[in-house]
Scaffold this motif. Structure first.
Motif, short mmCIF file in Angstrom:
data_model
loop_
_atom_site.label_atom_id
_atom_site.label_comp_id
_atom_site.label_asym_id
_atom_site.label_seq_id
_atom_site.Cartn_x
_atom_site.Cartn_y
_atom_site.Cartn_z
N GLY A 324 0.80 -1.22 0.00
CA GLY A 324 0.00 0.00 0.00
C GLY A 324 0.83 1.26 0.00
O GLY A 324 0.33 2.34 0.31
N THR A 325 2.11 1.15 -0.37
CA THR A 325 3.02 2.29 -0.36
C THR A 325 3.28 2.78 -1.77
O THR A 325 3.61 2.00 -2.66
N CYS A 326 3.16 4.09 -1.96
CA CYS A 326 3.38 4.70 -3.27
C CYS A 326 4.88 4.75 -3.58
O CYS A 326 5.70 5.07 -2.72
N VAL A 327 5.23 4.43 -4.83
CA VAL A 327 6.61 4.52 -5.30
C VAL A 327 6.71 5.62 -6.34
O VAL A 327 5.96 5.65 -7.31
N VAL A 328 7.65 6.53 -6.13
CA VAL A 328 7.98 7.55 -7.12
C VAL A 328 9.30 7.13 -7.75
O VAL A 328 10.29 6.89 -7.06
N ILE A 335 11.04 0.80 -15.11
CA ILE A 335 10.42 1.43 -13.93
C ILE A 335 9.00 1.93 -14.22
O ILE A 335 8.08 1.63 -13.45
N PRO A 336 8.76 2.67 -15.32
CA PRO A 336 7.38 3.11 -15.59
C PRO A 336 6.40 1.95 -15.72
O PRO A 336 5.26 2.04 -15.24
N GLU A 337 6.82 0.85 -16.36
CA GLU A 337 5.94 -0.32 -16.48
C GLU A 337 5.61 -0.90 -15.13
O GLU A 337 4.48 -1.32 -14.87
N ALA A 338 6.61 -0.95 -14.24
CA ALA A 338 6.39 -1.51 -12.91
C ALA A 338 5.48 -0.61 -12.08
O ALA A 338 4.60 -1.10 -11.36
N ILE A 339 5.67 0.70 -12.16
CA ILE A 339 4.87 1.63 -11.37
C ILE A 339 3.42 1.66 -11.86
O ILE A 339 2.48 1.64 -11.07
N GLY A 340 3.25 1.74 -13.18
CA GLY A 340 1.91 1.65 -13.74
C GLY A 340 1.07 2.90 -13.71
O GLY A 340 -0.03 2.92 -14.26
N PHE A 341 1.55 3.98 -13.09
CA PHE A 341 0.80 5.23 -12.98
C PHE A 341 1.72 6.38 -13.38
O PHE A 341 2.73 6.63 -12.72
N TYR A 344 3.37 9.14 -11.03
CA TYR A 344 4.45 8.82 -10.08
C TYR A 344 5.78 8.57 -10.78
O TYR A 344 6.72 8.07 -10.17
N VAL A 345 5.84 8.92 -12.08
CA VAL A 345 7.07 8.74 -12.86
C VAL A 345 7.66 10.10 -13.19
O VAL A 345 6.96 10.99 -13.68
N VAL A 346 8.96 10.27 -12.93
CA VAL A 346 9.66 11.53 -13.20
C VAL A 346 10.59 11.33 -14.39
O VAL A 346 11.46 10.46 -14.37
N GLU A 347 10.39 12.14 -15.43
CA GLU A 347 11.18 12.01 -16.65
C GLU A 347 12.65 12.32 -16.40
O GLU A 347 12.98 13.26 -15.68
N GLU A 348 13.51 11.51 -17.02
CA GLU A 348 14.95 11.77 -16.97
C GLU A 348 15.23 13.09 -17.67
O GLU A 348 14.50 13.50 -18.56
N GLY A 349 16.30 13.80 -17.26
CA GLY A 349 16.67 15.04 -17.94
C GLY A 349 17.23 16.07 -17.00
O GLY A 349 17.62 15.77 -15.85
N GLU A 350 17.27 17.31 -17.46
CA GLU A 350 17.86 18.41 -16.71
C GLU A 350 17.12 18.63 -15.39
O GLU A 350 15.90 18.50 -15.31
#
Length: 397
Positions: A324-328, A335-341, A344-350
């Motif tokens: 029941g714990t959110c993963v960012v 990682i995006p496939e595993a998170i599924g939402f 909660y995904v932060v794009e790589e970059g500057e």
């Protein structure tokens, strides 16, 4: 059907959790009544010089466990001396790979009867289990399947000096299983056709990773602090996990939310550096702990972070969601496939670290639907995953 499991990923004396996702799937094999033999492909040090070097570098030799959680592993050893290590590092990895996999294949054929099918886990240098499987399959004239887990593609297959061996092994397999679509696409970028590919992720153990009462768990762990939120990291403290940036990310979070306690569960080469750079922060360093303890720490967390530079399929994401714990996490690899939402995904970059910390702060302030995370995780139990794997093996036989 009798399955020979060959793996580079196996429990070790100094780290029983090594390759825990292999142990867990094999437990499920046993529950389903699957007839299998699990073989660990291990090295044994030869000569005093290598032992002395390991002692100086504080790198103990890896001793495979023969049993963990009721699962039996049968180690097969190839002796390796200091000269072998030097040749592998400074001469040519391709020759070392061919020599070592030949020796492992010979040991397997000598020590085990013919099986119906071979399932290799890992294509890790210097002796990829998949290559050993290919050579044993040629001797026995049986099909082989290879499962690729992450670094074996992202790092090892990226090497031009051994890529042709990787491609030959993957193309000739009856089936190649990738733990994420991102990992499959990465392999295809190196020249793999993908014609015999299937995507089946790793799973989680619902008997271990499940929702618990947060306040009770926090007090059991001895980390209770009034009016505090908990942000954690679970994994190896190594560069590919971006563990070197945890101090920066945590400081940015603490600046916005001072009443935050940080939990680090795991160990690795960056440990001392990280702890030094976190001086002044409210940090609990748990080190490497058994999975039942990992589950408690995940339940204690309000948010778990996974800023990795690359991942095949991070099991910790589904394990945390099952609690029941959110993963960012970052947008890298699987990682995006595993998170599924997407939220909660932060794009790589500057300015990645700054944006990542801001996303964590936003989640902590706004909260999230725990039930939605728990419900999603239910589709990734080891029972569900292993049934899909067994279906593939039945088809190739």
């Amino acid at each position: 059907m009798k399955i020979l499991i060959l793996t580079n990923l196996f429990p070790k004396k100094e780290n029983p959790n090594s390759g825990i996702f292999i142990t867990k799937r094999l437990k499920e094999h046993e529950k389903l009544g699957v007839d299998f033999t699990a073989v660990s492909l291990a090295f044994r040090d030869k000569g005093r010089l290598l032992s002395l070097l390991r002692s100086l570098l504080r790198k103990p030799s890896e001793v495979p466990l023969k049993e963990l959680e009721g699962v039996s592993f049968k180690p097969v050893f190839v002796e390796r001396g200091l000269f072998d290590v030097v040749v592998q590092k400074f001469w040519t990895m391709k020759r070392a790979l061919e020599n070592l996999t030949d020796r492992f294949a010979e040991q397997v054929v000598q020590n085990f009867p013919k099986h119906t099918v071979i399932h290799a886990h890992g294509m890790y240098l210097p002796a990829p289990a998949g290559v050993v499987a290919r050579k044993v399959s040629e001797i026995w004239n049986v099909p082989y399947v290879v499962t690729l887990h992450g670094s074996d593609v992202n790092l090892n297959m990226a090497r031009r000096d051994v890529r042709d061996i990787y491609l030959e092994t993957l193309e000739n397999a009856a089936r190649c299983i990738f733990v994420s679509r991102a990992l499959l696409e990465k392999a295809k970028s190196f020249g793999y056709s993908g014609q015999n590919a299937t995507v089946i992720p790793n799973g989680y153990d619902p008997d271990v990773f499940k929702p618990m009462d947060k306040n009770t768990v926090i007090k059991e762990l001895g980390i209770y602090k009034e009016d505090t939120q908990y942000v954690g990291f679970v994994g190896n403290l190594i560069p590919i996990k971006r563990a070197d940036k945890l101090p920066e990310i945590f400081r940015k979070i603490a600046k916005e939310l001072p009443n935050t306690r940080f939990l680090i569960v795991g160990n690795g080469v960056l440990r001392d550096k990280i702890l030094k750079e976190m001086e002044g922060l409210d940090v609990i360093f748990a080190g490497r702990v058994p999975q039942v303890e990992v589950a408690k720490y995940m339940n204690a967390m309000n948010v778990m972070v996974l800023p990795s530079r690359n991942e095949g399929w991070p099991c910790v994401v589904l394990e945390a969601q099952a609690c029941g714990t959110c993963v960012v996490g970052s947008s890298n690899g699987g990682i995006p496939e595993a998170i599924g939402f997407d939220e909660y995904v932060v794009e790589e970059g500057e300015n990645f670290e700054e944006r990542f910390a801001k996303r964590v702060v936003d989640v902590l302030k706004k909260g999230y639907d725990r039930d939605r995370l728990i419900e999603r995780a239910k589709g990734f139990t080891w029972e569900e995953i292993v049934k899909r794997e067994i279906s593939i093996l039945n088809k190739v036989v």
